[in-house]
Write a protein that holds these residues in place. Sequence first.
Motif, short mmCIF file in Angstrom:
data_model
loop_
_atom_site.label_atom_id
_atom_site.label_comp_id
_atom_site.label_asym_id
_atom_site.label_seq_id
_atom_site.Cartn_x
_atom_site.Cartn_y
_atom_site.Cartn_z
N GLY A 1 0.83 -1.19 0.00
CA GLY A 1 0.00 0.00 0.00
C GLY A 1 0.87 1.24 0.00
O GLY A 1 1.74 1.39 0.86
N ILE A 2 0.67 2.11 -0.97
CA ILE A 2 1.46 3.34 -1.09
C ILE A 2 0.59 4.50 -0.62
O ILE A 2 -0.39 4.86 -1.28
N ASN A 3 0.92 5.05 0.53
CA ASN A 3 0.09 6.07 1.15
C ASN A 3 -1.38 5.64 1.13
O ASN A 3 -2.27 6.38 0.68
N ALA A 4 -1.60 4.43 1.60
CA ALA A 4 -2.92 3.82 1.50
C ALA A 4 -3.94 4.52 2.38
O ALA A 4 -3.66 4.87 3.53
N VAL B 1 2.35 -7.51 4.38
CA VAL B 1 1.87 -6.23 3.88
C VAL B 1 2.95 -5.18 4.08
O VAL B 1 3.47 -5.02 5.19
N THR B 2 3.31 -4.49 3.02
CA THR B 2 4.27 -3.38 3.09
C THR B 2 3.52 -2.07 2.91
O THR B 2 2.84 -1.88 1.89
N LEU B 3 3.63 -1.18 3.87
CA LEU B 3 3.00 0.13 3.80
C LEU B 3 4.07 1.17 3.52
O LEU B 3 4.95 1.41 4.35
N VAL B 4 4.01 1.74 2.32
CA VAL B 4 4.98 2.76 1.90
C VAL B 4 4.41 4.13 2.28
O VAL B 4 3.26 4.45 1.92
N VAL B 5 5.20 4.91 2.99
CA VAL B 5 4.74 6.19 3.52
C VAL B 5 5.59 7.31 2.95
O VAL B 5 6.82 7.29 3.08
N GLY B 6 4.96 8.28 2.32
CA GLY B 6 5.65 9.50 1.91
C GLY B 6 5.63 10.48 3.07
O GLY B 6 4.57 10.92 3.50
N ALA B 7 6.80 10.84 3.59
CA ALA B 7 6.87 11.70 4.77
C ALA B 7 6.28 13.08 4.53
O ALA B 7 5.87 13.75 5.47
N LYS B 8 6.21 13.50 3.26
CA LYS B 8 5.67 14.82 2.93
C LYS B 8 4.22 14.76 2.46
O LYS B 8 3.69 15.75 1.94
N ASP B 9 3.58 13.60 2.63
CA ASP B 9 2.20 13.43 2.19
C ASP B 9 1.28 14.42 2.91
O ASP B 9 1.18 14.42 4.13
N GLY B 10 0.60 15.25 2.13
CA GLY B 10 -0.33 16.20 2.70
C GLY B 10 -1.75 15.70 2.79
O GLY B 10 -2.64 16.43 3.26
N TRP B 11 -2.00 14.47 2.32
CA TRP B 11 -3.37 13.93 2.30
C TRP B 11 -3.58 12.81 3.31
O TRP B 11 -4.60 12.76 3.97
N VAL B 12 -2.64 11.88 3.39
CA VAL B 12 -2.77 10.75 4.33
C VAL B 12 -1.64 10.87 5.35
O VAL B 12 -0.47 10.68 5.01
N THR C 1 5.25 -4.30 7.35
CA THR C 1 6.50 -3.54 7.25
C THR C 1 6.14 -2.12 6.83
O THR C 1 5.36 -1.94 5.89
N VAL C 2 6.68 -1.14 7.51
CA VAL C 2 6.47 0.26 7.14
C VAL C 2 7.77 0.79 6.54
O VAL C 2 8.83 0.72 7.17
#
Length: 322
Positions: free
Chosen positions: A170-173, A267-278, A294-295
């Motif tokens: 999941g990318i910024n799921a 499950v791998t959760l990809v997080v954008g640190a600059k995400d302004g939505w999630v 895994t994050v």
Amino acid sequence: MIRHTQPCGLGRDARRSRRPSCTTFPGVNSPASPPPSWELLRGRWPNADASRFVRAADLQWHVQVLGTGPVALLLHGSWSASHSWRDIAPLLARHFTVIVPDLPGHGFTSRPTSAHMSLAGIASALDALLRALPESQSSTPAVIAGHSAGGAIALQMATVDARAPRSVVGINAALVAPGAIVSALAPAIRMLTRTGLIGALASRVADSDWMLSALMRSTGSTISPQQYELYRAFARSREHSDAVMEMFAGWDVTALNRALPSIEAPVTLVVGAKDGWVPAADAERVARLLPHATVVTLPNAGHIAHEEFPVRVAEIIAGSVP
């Protein structure tokens, strides 16, 4: 158990531009634009040679199929379409049969009834699509990767044992249940969507370069001018906007969150640190519900991380498969 990893080598992968260009497409940059057609956009559509139209679940699907090998299903988010995977799909096609559909009511895929725009309804329709494709009808996906709303759909599909993938990314799921105010407004949103008022308003917002640019900047991501124009083409379509808002009105992930502990696949959760939505903290909360999570944090990425850093995200998707 939750594991955390930090990526490396992100710098040169990003495609930067100071401001989206004002390039126009004939027929999609006038007020009240009709839905963009395949004939109109085919020449500008990423990986168009891999596109086909398939009938499944009473829908006419636009889907792209690239490469050979285990199946990798890529699901875009709301307000988007298969173009979102323009750079990642060819990279994964070196090792996978990559299947990239336009979700129901998005892109060039037809729109189902309201009852089938729920998480479970879309997941079921995608399963029917996979069964209709010769490349995947007898195969369980090796990996389902989804961006934003597509991440929630990917996990929904993983709760069905018969077709559960070997891994999920999941990318910024978008996996956190809506707040009480949003839930209370859902019936009104459904009604306004049926009247066409929501779609008309959304398409008028997209008609303003300033407002759409501000909306895209709020994601925390910088995308290419070519990608910006494709987002703009669909955002300006009232029909596309209606479908997105209808999906949003039925976007209740409460039941999905209850089912997350039953998912056996990693499950791998990809997080954008600059995400302004999630918010990044949402991934932490969701990861605690999963048996094998895994994050992965991308410190320089926003909400549309897979378009900013396609090589790194492709590596994460490929590496997630046991």
